[in-house]
Motif scaffolding. Structure first.
Motif, PDB file in Angstrom:
ATOM      1  N   GLY A 235      -4.630  -0.356  18.185  1.00 17.69           N
ATOM      2  CA  GLY A 235      -4.577   0.578  18.913  1.00 17.69           C
ATOM      3  C   GLY A 235      -3.662   1.516  18.955  1.00 17.69           C
ATOM      4  N   GLN A 236      -3.242   2.046  19.986  1.00 14.74           N
ATOM      5  CA  GLN A 236      -2.711   2.944  20.298  1.00 14.74           C
ATOM      6  C   GLN A 236      -1.636   2.330  21.583  1.00 14.74           C
ATOM      7  OE1 GLN A 236      -3.138   7.359  19.771  1.00 14.74           O
ATOM      8  NE2 GLN A 236      -1.059   7.352  18.487  1.00 14.74           N
ATOM      9  N   VAL A 237      -0.949   2.482  21.798  1.00 22.33           N
ATOM     10  CA  VAL A 237      -0.111   2.495  23.182  1.00 22.33           C
ATOM     11  C   VAL A 237      -0.436   4.127  24.227  1.00 22.33           C
ATOM     12  CG1 VAL A 237       1.785   1.949  24.755  1.00 22.33           C
ATOM     13  CG2 VAL A 237       1.609   0.583  22.238  1.00 22.33           C
ATOM     14  N   GLN A 238      -0.570   3.688  25.508  1.00 21.94           N
ATOM     15  CA  GLN A 238      -0.711   4.724  25.699  1.00 21.94           C
ATOM     16  C   GLN A 238       0.225   5.127  26.818  1.00 21.94           C
ATOM     17  OE1 GLN A 238      -5.350   5.125  27.101  1.00 21.94           O
ATOM     18  NE2 GLN A 238      -5.020   3.808  29.283  1.00 21.94           N
ATOM     19  N   PHE A 239       0.513   4.704  27.157  1.00 28.25           N
ATOM     20  CA  PHE A 239       1.446   3.810  28.650  1.00 28.25           C
ATOM     21  C   PHE A 239       2.002   2.995  28.631  1.00 28.25           C
ATOM     22  CE2 PHE A 239       3.139   2.795  32.579  1.00 28.25           C
ATOM     23  CZ  PHE A 239       3.464   3.837  33.233  1.00 28.25           C
ATOM     24  N   ALA A 240       3.126   3.023  28.329  1.00 27.18           N
ATOM     25  CA  ALA A 240       4.334   2.031  28.737  1.00 27.18           C
ATOM     26  C   ALA A 240       6.034   2.371  29.657  1.00 27.18           C
ATOM     27  CB  ALA A 240       5.156   2.064  27.396  1.00 27.18           C
ATOM     28  N   GLY A 241       5.414   1.803  30.821  1.00 24.32           N
ATOM     29  CA  GLY A 241       6.927   1.941  31.859  1.00 24.32           C
ATOM     30  C   GLY A 241       5.902   1.636  33.579  1.00 24.32           C
ATOM     31  N   VAL A 242       6.729   1.647  34.832  1.00 21.91           N
ATOM     32  CA  VAL A 242       6.397   1.408  35.692  1.00 21.91           C
ATOM     33  C   VAL A 242       5.192   1.689  36.401  1.00 21.91           C
ATOM     34  CG1 VAL A 242       7.584   0.725  37.474  1.00 21.91           C
ATOM     35  CG2 VAL A 242       9.339   0.585  35.703  1.00 21.91           C
ATOM     36  N   GLN A 243       4.631   0.927  36.600  1.00 18.99           N
ATOM     37  CA  GLN A 243       3.811   1.533  37.588  1.00 18.99           C
ATOM     38  C   GLN A 243       3.248   0.432  39.145  1.00 18.99           C
ATOM     39  OE1 GLN A 243      -0.698   1.001  35.737  1.00 18.99           O
ATOM     40  NE2 GLN A 243       0.187   2.135  34.624  1.00 18.99           N
ATOM     41  N   ASN A 244       4.247   1.063  40.007  1.00 18.88           N
ATOM     42  CA  ASN A 244       4.258   0.681  41.400  1.00 18.88           C
ATOM     43  C   ASN A 244       3.943  -1.420  41.519  1.00 18.88           C
ATOM     44  OD1 ASN A 244       4.073   2.998  42.436  1.00 18.88           O
ATOM     45  ND2 ASN A 244       1.603   3.175  42.367  1.00 18.88           N
ATOM     46  N   GLY A 245       2.564  -1.601  41.802  1.00 22.49           N
ATOM     47  CA  GLY A 245       3.008  -3.098  42.313  1.00 22.49           C
ATOM     48  C   GLY A 245       2.971  -3.713  41.095  1.00 22.49           C
ATOM     49  N   TYR A 246       2.343  -3.009  40.110  1.00 15.24           N
ATOM     50  CA  TYR A 246       1.842  -3.715  38.699  1.00 15.24           C
ATOM     51  C   TYR A 246       3.358  -4.078  37.453  1.00 15.24           C
ATOM     52  CZ  TYR A 246      -2.883  -3.814  38.358  1.00 15.24           C
ATOM     53  OH  TYR A 246      -4.549  -4.081  38.243  1.00 15.24           O
ATOM     54  N   GLY A 247       5.015  -3.424  38.056  1.00 14.74           N
ATOM     55  CA  GLY A 247       5.627  -3.545  37.885  1.00 14.74           C
ATOM     56  C   GLY A 247       5.931  -2.720  36.258  1.00 14.74           C
ATOM     57  N   ASN A 248       6.659  -3.383  35.221  1.00 16.88           N
ATOM     58  CA  ASN A 248       6.422  -3.210  34.066  1.00 16.88           C
ATOM     59  C   ASN A 248       4.645  -2.968  33.623  1.00 16.88           C
ATOM     60  OD1 ASN A 248       8.773  -2.645  34.444  1.00 16.88           O
ATOM     61  ND2 ASN A 248      10.099  -4.535  33.549  1.00 16.88           N
ATOM     62  N   VAL A 249       4.787  -1.961  33.332  1.00 22.55           N
ATOM     63  CA  VAL A 249       2.400  -2.040  32.816  1.00 22.55           C
ATOM     64  C   VAL A 249       2.551  -1.500  31.127  1.00 22.55           C
ATOM     65  CG1 VAL A 249       0.234  -1.462  32.707  1.00 22.55           C
ATOM     66  CG2 VAL A 249       1.993  -2.279  34.887  1.00 22.55           C
ATOM     67  N   ILE A 250       2.272  -2.223  30.110  1.00 21.39           N
ATOM     68  CA  ILE A 250       1.930  -1.508  28.792  1.00 21.39           C
ATOM     69  C   ILE A 250      -0.029  -1.250  29.095  1.00 21.39           C
ATOM     70  CG2 ILE A 250       1.519  -1.808  26.597  1.00 21.39           C
ATOM     71  CD1 ILE A 250       4.175  -3.392  26.271  1.00 21.39           C
ATOM     72  N   GLU A 251      -0.356  -0.260  28.700  1.00 24.09           N
ATOM     73  CA  GLU A 251      -1.525  -0.010  28.770  1.00 24.09           C
ATOM     74  C   GLU A 251      -1.997   0.413  26.981  1.00 24.09           C
ATOM     75  OE1 GLU A 251      -4.222   1.924  31.642  1.00 24.09           O
ATOM     76  OE2 GLU A 251      -1.849   2.379  32.941  1.00 24.09           O
ATOM     77  N   VAL A 252      -3.194   0.107  26.854  1.00 25.47           N
ATOM     78  CA  VAL A 252      -3.520   0.273  25.313  1.00 25.47           C
ATOM     79  C   VAL A 252      -4.933   1.166  24.915  1.00 25.47           C
ATOM     80  CG1 VAL A 252      -3.144  -1.029  22.743  1.00 25.47           C
ATOM     81  CG2 VAL A 252      -1.620  -1.805  23.806  1.00 25.47           C
ATOM     82  N   ASP A 253      -5.009   1.472  24.656  1.00 23.34           N
ATOM     83  CA  ASP A 253      -5.949   2.635  23.658  1.00 23.34           C
ATOM     84  C   ASP A 253      -7.026   1.908  22.228  1.00 23.34           C
ATOM     85  OD1 ASP A 253      -7.980   4.068  23.899  1.00 23.34           O
ATOM     86  OD2 ASP A 253      -7.716   6.094  23.653  1.00 23.34           O
ATOM     87  N   HIS A 254      -7.725   1.385  23.047  1.00 29.77           N
ATOM     88  CA  HIS A 254      -8.779   0.735  21.704  1.00 29.77           C
ATOM     89  C   HIS A 254      -9.287   1.519  20.941  1.00 29.77           C
ATOM     90  CE1 HIS A 254      -6.328  -3.000  22.443  1.00 29.77           C
ATOM     91  NE2 HIS A 254      -6.563  -2.534  23.612  1.00 29.77           N
ATOM     92  N   GLY A 255     -10.029   2.560  21.057  1.00 29.48           N
ATOM     93  CA  GLY A 255     -10.538   3.289  21.546  1.00 29.48           C
ATOM     94  C   GLY A 255     -12.044   3.369  21.599  1.00 29.48           C
ATOM     95  N   LYS A 256     -12.941   4.260  21.655  1.00 31.11           N
ATOM     96  CA  LYS A 256     -14.486   3.520  21.494  1.00 31.11           C
ATOM     97  C   LYS A 256     -14.696   3.418  23.555  1.00 31.11           C
ATOM     98  CE  LYS A 256     -16.323   2.058  17.140  1.00 31.11           C
ATOM     99  NZ  LYS A 256     -17.170   1.756  16.537  1.00 31.11           N
ATOM    100  N   GLY A 257     -13.740   4.102  24.396  1.00 36.74           N
ATOM    101  CA  GLY A 257     -13.525   3.894  25.986  1.00 36.74           C
ATOM    102  C   GLY A 257     -13.502   2.356  25.916  1.00 36.74           C
TER     103      GLY A 257
END
Length: 446
Positions: free
Chosen positions: A327-349
């Motif tokens: 996939g492709q990294v769509q977010f890499a940073g801080v998100q409130n209570g989640y602290g350091n976060v990475i979100e990956v988009d794998h396609g097809k929703g």
């Protein structure tokens, strides 16, 4: 009556009426006969009068003196090995190796090639050859250079008595090993008892995670595995690929083998040729324990019951976190209570989220591949301790990641041309797995 009959009758009458006299007469006759026999036996020549002849011969002595001199001239070598400790000095390491050589110790301390590869590398195995005076003749250290080769540091004594060092590169040689075990309590205990490396266990879990819940195994479940070891000079250097495996879970027998078709990427198949490759891994971490599943839970900070739409993996800070799919990294940073976060988009929703990280190793827009390391476990945000919070979403809806992995099978088919070779490999692997499994059953019976 004849004369003989009259003689026998008189002898019988005498024995009947005079038994003592007859017995004395017989004894006297016997003694007389014995004496006569003894006298005859004693009529031989006197041994002292027999002729004597003396023979003298020259005897050549065995060449023991020459052998002793040859042994004195012979020199033998002593071989030993030890792992480097973080507290080691050149002298302490050589002492544990049975070497007492001040020149060698000084060389290891000062040589720019040898020093970082020996004293600066705790855990590495050092092998030495020393003479019978405990002087160093040769020292070698090996370490993996990449996936297919290793490097070898060699320190040798020169004819002048000084030392020289060099680093060589050589290919790793693959060999096959087998292992098997039975579950009594946990998978971790079983693989430890079987002496199976952690890297093999990780591959085993990834292979069967779509069919087996490894966090809920039953006592009596068993496994057998054939795997590669990559060797350097005949010694195992690292663990390679799992070639074939069998897992019996709740009475179901699951089997897998690695096979690469010409011109295609290799993958795992069952013994009937059906692909076991899945689009997503079942877990973003290597073998670990789940501390909170995909269900309701009591929130440890907000103190309320909430639907837990992800999975929490308990692990120490710094434990590697991997993406479960391409996939492709769509977010890499801080998100409130989640602290350091990475979100990956794998396609097809399909998207995945990795939270509470202690470190982020990717950046937004970066392309990642299944199994790639993207960060490390931490306790940032609203976390009461180090763990990974993981979520899988389909079109914005959170899903059980284990269920998603089970139903997303990668469409890989065997070609007609590859089928004969696959059958040959499968037959060979069946035999090796049967040997490994039978050895485990014998050990369990004992």
């Amino acid at each position: 009556m004849t004369a003989g009959e009259r003689l026998i009758a008189r002898a019988g009458h005498a024995l009947e009426h005079h038994p003592r006299q007859v017995t004395a007469l017989v004894a006297a006759l016997l003694l007389t006969a014995g004496g006569g026999a003894f006298a005859v036996a004693s009529l031989g020549p006197d041994p002292s009068l027999l002729p004597v002849r003396e023979i003298l011969e020259t005897v050549q002595p065995l060449p023991l003196e020459q052998q002793a001199e040859a042994l004195d001239a012979h020199r033998f070598s002593l071989y030993t090995n030890e792992a480097v400790r973080s507290s080691d000095t050149a002298e302490s390491l050589l002492a544990r190796l049975g070497v007492n050589d001040a020149v060698a110790a000084a060389f290891l301390r000062q040589d720019p090639i040898a020093r970082p590869q020996v004293l600066g590398a705790p855990g590495r195995l050092v092998a030495v050859e020393a003479d019978d005076g405990r002087n160093l003749l040769r020292l070698s250290v090996r370490w993996a250079a990449d996936e297919t080769s290793f490097k070898r540091l060699v320190v040798e004594r020169q004819p002048s008595g000084s030392f020289a060092s060099r680093i060589e590169t050589a290919p790793l040689v693959a060999s096959l090993r087998v292992g098997s075990g039975s579950i009594r309590n946990t998978l971790f205990q079983a693989v430890d008892e079987a002496g199976i490396p952690d890297a093999v266990t990780t591959q085993l879990v990834d292979m069967f995670s779509g069919d087996v819940d490894f966090h809920r195994l039953r006592a009596g479940d068993r496994f057998a595995v054939v795997y590669e070891t990559l060797e350097a000079d005949g010694e195992p250097m690292r663990t390679g690929r799992v070639v074939s495996a069998q897992f019996v879970n709740a009475g179901r027998q699951l089997e897998a083998l690695w096979f690469q078709q010409p011109g295609q990427r290799g993958g795992y198949f069952d013994f009937h040729g059906r692909s076991l490759e899945r689009t997503f891994l079942a877990s973003p971490m290597e073998v670990t324990r789940i501390t909170s599943g995909f269900s309701m839970r009591f929130h440890p900070i907000q103190h309320t019951w909430r639907a837990h739409t992800g999975v929490d993996y308990g692990a120490p800070t710094g434990a590697p976190v991997r993406t479960i799919g391409d996939g492709q990294v769509q977010f890499a940073g801080v998100q409130n209570g989640y602290g350091n976060v990475i979100e990956v988009d794998h396609g097809k929703g399909n998207t995945t989220l990795y939270a509470h990280l202690s470190r982020i190793d990717v950046q937004r827009g970066q392309t990642v591949q299944r199994g790639q390391r993207i960060g490390a476990v931490g306790s940032t945000g609203w976390a009461t301790g180090p763990h990974l919070h993981f979520e899988f979403k389909e079109n914005g809806q959170q899903r059980d990641p284990l269920e998603v992995a089970r139903r997303n099978v990668a469409p890989v088919e065997l070609t007609a041309q590859a089928r004969p070779q696959f059958e040959r490999v499968a037959n060979s692997m069946r035999t090796q797995l049967a040997v490994a499994a039978s050895a485990n059953m014998v050990a369990s019976a004992r």
